[in-house]
Design an enzyme around this catalytic site. Sequence first.
Site, PDB file in Angstrom:
ATOM      1  N   ASP A 240     -19.052  13.387  43.462  1.00 51.75           N
ATOM      2  CA  ASP A 240     -17.670  13.084  43.038  1.00 51.75           C
ATOM      3  C   ASP A 240     -17.501  13.378  41.538  1.00 51.75           C
ATOM      4  O   ASP A 240     -16.444  13.803  41.089  1.00 51.75           O
ATOM      5  CB  ASP A 240     -17.323  11.610  43.282  1.00 51.75           C
ATOM      6  CG  ASP A 240     -17.105  11.294  44.757  1.00 51.75           C
ATOM      7  OD1 ASP A 240     -17.018  12.241  45.566  1.00 51.75           O
ATOM      8  OD2 ASP A 240     -17.006  10.097  45.095  1.00 51.75           O
ATOM      9  N   ARG A 268      -4.170  51.812  33.706  1.00 48.00           N
ATOM     10  CA  ARG A 268      -4.472  52.829  34.715  1.00 48.00           C
ATOM     11  C   ARG A 268      -3.176  53.438  35.268  1.00 48.00           C
ATOM     12  O   ARG A 268      -2.314  52.705  35.773  1.00 48.00           O
ATOM     13  CB  ARG A 268      -5.261  52.178  35.862  1.00 48.00           C
ATOM     14  CG  ARG A 268      -5.520  53.078  37.045  1.00 48.00           C
ATOM     15  CD  ARG A 268      -6.558  54.115  36.723  1.00 48.00           C
ATOM     16  NE  ARG A 268      -6.925  54.895  37.899  1.00 48.00           N
ATOM     17  CZ  ARG A 268      -7.640  56.006  37.842  1.00 48.00           C
ATOM     18  NH1 ARG A 268      -8.064  56.479  36.668  1.00 48.00           N
ATOM     19  NH2 ARG A 268      -7.952  56.661  38.944  1.00 48.00           N
ATOM     20  N   GLU A 363     -23.192  22.687  45.803  1.00 55.58           N
ATOM     21  CA  GLU A 363     -22.522  21.355  45.720  1.00 55.58           C
ATOM     22  C   GLU A 363     -21.572  21.132  46.903  1.00 55.58           C
ATOM     23  O   GLU A 363     -20.490  20.572  46.753  1.00 55.58           O
ATOM     24  CB  GLU A 363     -21.817  21.193  44.378  1.00 55.58           C
ATOM     25  CG  GLU A 363     -22.831  21.167  43.254  1.00 55.58           C
ATOM     26  CD  GLU A 363     -22.411  20.353  42.058  1.00 55.58           C
ATOM     27  OE1 GLU A 363     -21.573  19.464  42.187  1.00 55.58           O
ATOM     28  OE2 GLU A 363     -22.977  20.614  40.991  1.00 55.58           O
TER      29      GLU A 363
HETATM   30  C1  LIG Z   1     -27.748  29.429  43.511  1.00 57.23           C
HETATM   31  C2  LIG Z   1     -27.883  28.095  44.183  1.00 57.23           C
HETATM   32  C3  LIG Z   1     -28.043  26.962  43.402  1.00 57.23           C
HETATM   33  C4  LIG Z   1     -28.198  25.700  44.010  1.00 57.23           C
HETATM   34  N1  LIG Z   1     -28.478  24.600  43.238  1.00 57.23           N
HETATM   35  C5  LIG Z   1     -28.857  23.452  43.854  1.00 57.23           C
HETATM   36  C6  LIG Z   1     -29.389  22.360  43.086  1.00 57.23           C
HETATM   37  O1  LIG Z   1     -29.471  22.388  41.838  1.00 57.23           O
HETATM   38  N2  LIG Z   1     -29.824  21.251  43.760  1.00 57.23           N
HETATM   39  C7  LIG Z   1     -29.771  21.165  45.115  1.00 57.23           C
HETATM   40  O2  LIG Z   1     -30.187  20.130  45.654  1.00 57.23           O
HETATM   41  N3  LIG Z   1     -29.270  22.179  45.858  1.00 57.23           N
HETATM   42  C8  LIG Z   1     -28.831  23.320  45.274  1.00 57.23           C
HETATM   43  N4  LIG Z   1     -28.368  24.376  46.025  1.00 57.23           N
HETATM   44  C9  LIG Z   1     -28.303  24.244  47.481  1.00 57.23           C
HETATM   45  C10 LIG Z   1     -26.885  24.244  48.020  1.00 57.23           C
HETATM   46  O3  LIG Z   1     -26.226  23.051  47.695  1.00 57.23           O
HETATM   47  C11 LIG Z   1     -27.007  24.486  49.540  1.00 57.23           C
HETATM   48  O4  LIG Z   1     -27.372  25.840  49.689  1.00 57.23           O
HETATM   49  C12 LIG Z   1     -25.733  24.173  50.281  1.00 57.23           C
HETATM   50  O5  LIG Z   1     -25.503  22.789  50.278  1.00 57.23           O
HETATM   51  C13 LIG Z   1     -25.755  24.669  51.729  1.00 57.23           C
HETATM   52  O6  LIG Z   1     -26.927  24.341  52.392  1.00 57.23           O
HETATM   53  P1  LIG Z   1     -27.735  25.479  53.175  1.00 57.23           P
HETATM   54  O7  LIG Z   1     -27.925  26.607  52.239  1.00 57.23           O
HETATM   55  O8  LIG Z   1     -28.939  24.877  53.784  1.00 57.23           O
HETATM   56  O9  LIG Z   1     -26.739  25.954  54.303  1.00 57.23           O
HETATM   57  P2  LIG Z   1     -26.527  25.279  55.760  1.00 57.23           P
HETATM   58  O10 LIG Z   1     -26.331  23.821  55.610  1.00 57.23           O
HETATM   59  O11 LIG Z   1     -27.608  25.750  56.654  1.00 57.23           O
HETATM   60  O12 LIG Z   1     -25.162  25.929  56.196  1.00 57.23           O
HETATM   61  C14 LIG Z   1     -25.058  27.241  56.751  1.00 57.23           C
HETATM   62  C15 LIG Z   1     -23.612  27.493  57.119  1.00 57.23           C
HETATM   63  O13 LIG Z   1     -23.206  26.533  58.129  1.00 57.23           O
HETATM   64  C16 LIG Z   1     -22.073  25.817  57.686  1.00 57.23           C
HETATM   65  N5  LIG Z   1     -22.155  24.438  58.163  1.00 57.23           N
HETATM   66  C17 LIG Z   1     -23.226  23.602  58.118  1.00 57.23           C
HETATM   67  N6  LIG Z   1     -22.920  22.423  58.671  1.00 57.23           N
HETATM   68  C18 LIG Z   1     -21.620  22.495  59.026  1.00 57.23           C
HETATM   69  C19 LIG Z   1     -20.703  21.597  59.638  1.00 57.23           C
HETATM   70  N7  LIG Z   1     -21.068  20.347  59.955  1.00 57.23           N
HETATM   71  N8  LIG Z   1     -19.449  22.021  59.895  1.00 57.23           N
HETATM   72  C20 LIG Z   1     -19.053  23.265  59.533  1.00 57.23           C
HETATM   73  N9  LIG Z   1     -19.870  24.167  58.965  1.00 57.23           N
HETATM   74  C21 LIG Z   1     -21.135  23.793  58.721  1.00 57.23           C
HETATM   75  C22 LIG Z   1     -22.122  25.890  56.157  1.00 57.23           C
HETATM   76  O14 LIG Z   1     -20.826  25.693  55.572  1.00 57.23           O
HETATM   77  C23 LIG Z   1     -22.649  27.307  55.953  1.00 57.23           C
HETATM   78  O15 LIG Z   1     -21.597  28.225  56.044  1.00 57.23           O
HETATM   79  C24 LIG Z   1     -28.150  25.612  45.418  1.00 57.23           C
HETATM   80  C25 LIG Z   1     -27.951  26.765  46.205  1.00 57.23           C
HETATM   81  C26 LIG Z   1     -27.857  27.986  45.596  1.00 57.23           C
HETATM   82  C27 LIG Z   1     -27.724  29.216  46.473  1.00 57.23           C
END
Ligand SMILES: Cc1cc2nc3c(=O)[nH]c(=O)nc-3n(C[C@H](O)[C@H](O)[C@H](O)COP(=O)(O)OP(=O)(O)OC[C@H]3O[C@@H](n4cnc5c(N)ncnc54)[C@H](O)[C@@H]3O)c2cc1C
Length: 406
Positions: A240, A268, A363
């Site tokens: 939040d 352009r 996030e």
């Molecule tokens: C560059 C980068 C920096 C980051 N920094 C941090 C950090 O500092 N600390 C940290 O803890 N994390 C960090 N993250 C992690 C980030 O928060 C996660 O990648 C994100 O929360 C999504 O999780 P996931 O990648 O496992 O995707 P998943 O959860 O596997 O999701 C895959 C897809 O399914 C969709 N999905 C999943 N569940 C649902 C649902 N219930 N309903 C609808 N759609 C759904 C998602 O929207 C997505 O499109 C970072 C990620 C990146 C790429």
Amino acid sequence: MVDFTLTDEQKDLRELAHNFAEKEIRPVAWEYDRDATWPQEIVEKAWEVGLMNAELPEEYGGPGLGLLSGCLIEEEMGWGCSGIGTSLMANGLAATPVILGGSEELKQQYLGMLTEEPKLASFCLTEPDAGSDVGGMKTRAVKKGDKWVISGSKCFITNGSHASWYTVYAKTDPDAGHRGISAFVVPRDADGVTVDKKEDKLGQRASDTALISFDEVEIPAGNLLGEENHGFKLAMMTLDHTRPGVAALGVGVARAAFEFASEYSKERVQFGVPIAMHQAVAFMIADMATKIEAARLLVWQSAVLLDQGRRNTLAASHAKRFAADAAMEVTVDAVQVYGGYGFIKEYPVEKLMRDAKIMQLYEGTSQIQRLVIAREILNPRPPDTELQTKQETEIQEKAQKEATPA
Ligand SMILES: Cc1cc2nc3c(=O)[nH]c(=O)nc-3n(C[C@H](O)[C@H](O)[C@H](O)COP(=O)(O)OP(=O)(O)OC[C@H]3O[C@@H](n4cnc5c(N)ncnc54)[C@H](O)[C@@H]3O)c2cc1C
């Protein structure tokens, strides 16, 4: 009364941040993107001029600025380079759980570390098999005497390779889903902490994203943040606080793309006139401008609510979802305005399009923001539910006191 006028201090802060972005970040941003190098010099300079740790309380050496002020800085950093901006702003994500749930001793030690020197901290929530579904995490924390022992892996950790300490979420009651998670402060130099891998990314290439492992890492019992098994609540309260800032970063990226596209459309010439004279192009510019204005208003609203001590969960998700999607749409359209040149690395907008993508992912993805928004609308919580902020409790208690005859 609704007043969108910034105070003189906020205007000065925004100008300071803008000048920093223009002079220190912009000239090198595309180089850092190309080489995916770590912007240590910029981190040190930003810390020096007071553009990091904006919300750390004064008693721990921070400037104690409000969330709106923090968002003003974040928009300018996003305008300069959101990869470098993410590196500069990620301390807030790690520090907020300490501010909200840490003991006085922990705050002095770990928040003080960030304000005494240009040091970094990371927020470790995500795991290889637990992203959106935080309750599925496997990292474990087990109490042994006066210590906690933590084991597990955290992926995609921003600033992970450079952090001096981590806020780590781990299961303390493995059968209780998200109600069995606790949060801890783990120093980087504790035995068993390793940085396993630095990710090679599509965008925000100047930011560091790492896989961190915790192998039987022992930390003092006092490094627990808040109550045992209340870590999920702490993580949500933290988001939040930080989602408005991420949304502000997105506004900055969109604004950068909009400015480049507007200028290019006036220069352009095709069919004998600047392409801005073609209504299809002019309308793209107009839509970009509206999306940026609307996104910024949502950012400010979500930040001001929290600054007033009110719960901003819904507003923060509106802001994050809308600003992230706006950043993506605006940057894609900026590439369109540039035509074929937009696809070429020598021109500035393809980087912005790549950078914008992460706004819809970290996030909480745009889908997860919609889940939060739908839940808040369809099943609104009374203000005294578990995600209530400390400030909200204080305000409620004060109001109750005032309403109760002595
Ligand atoms: C560059 C980068 C920096 C980051 N920094 C941090 C950090 O500092 N600390 C940290 O803890 N994390 C960090 N993250 C992690 C980030 O928060 C996660 O990648 C994100 O929360 C999504 O999780 P996931 O990648 O496992 O995707 P998943 O959860 O596997 O999701 C895959 C897809 O399914 C969709 N999905 C999943 N569940 C649902 C649902 N219930 N309903 C609808 N759609 C759904 C998602 O929207 C997505 O499109 C970072 C990620 C990146 C790429």
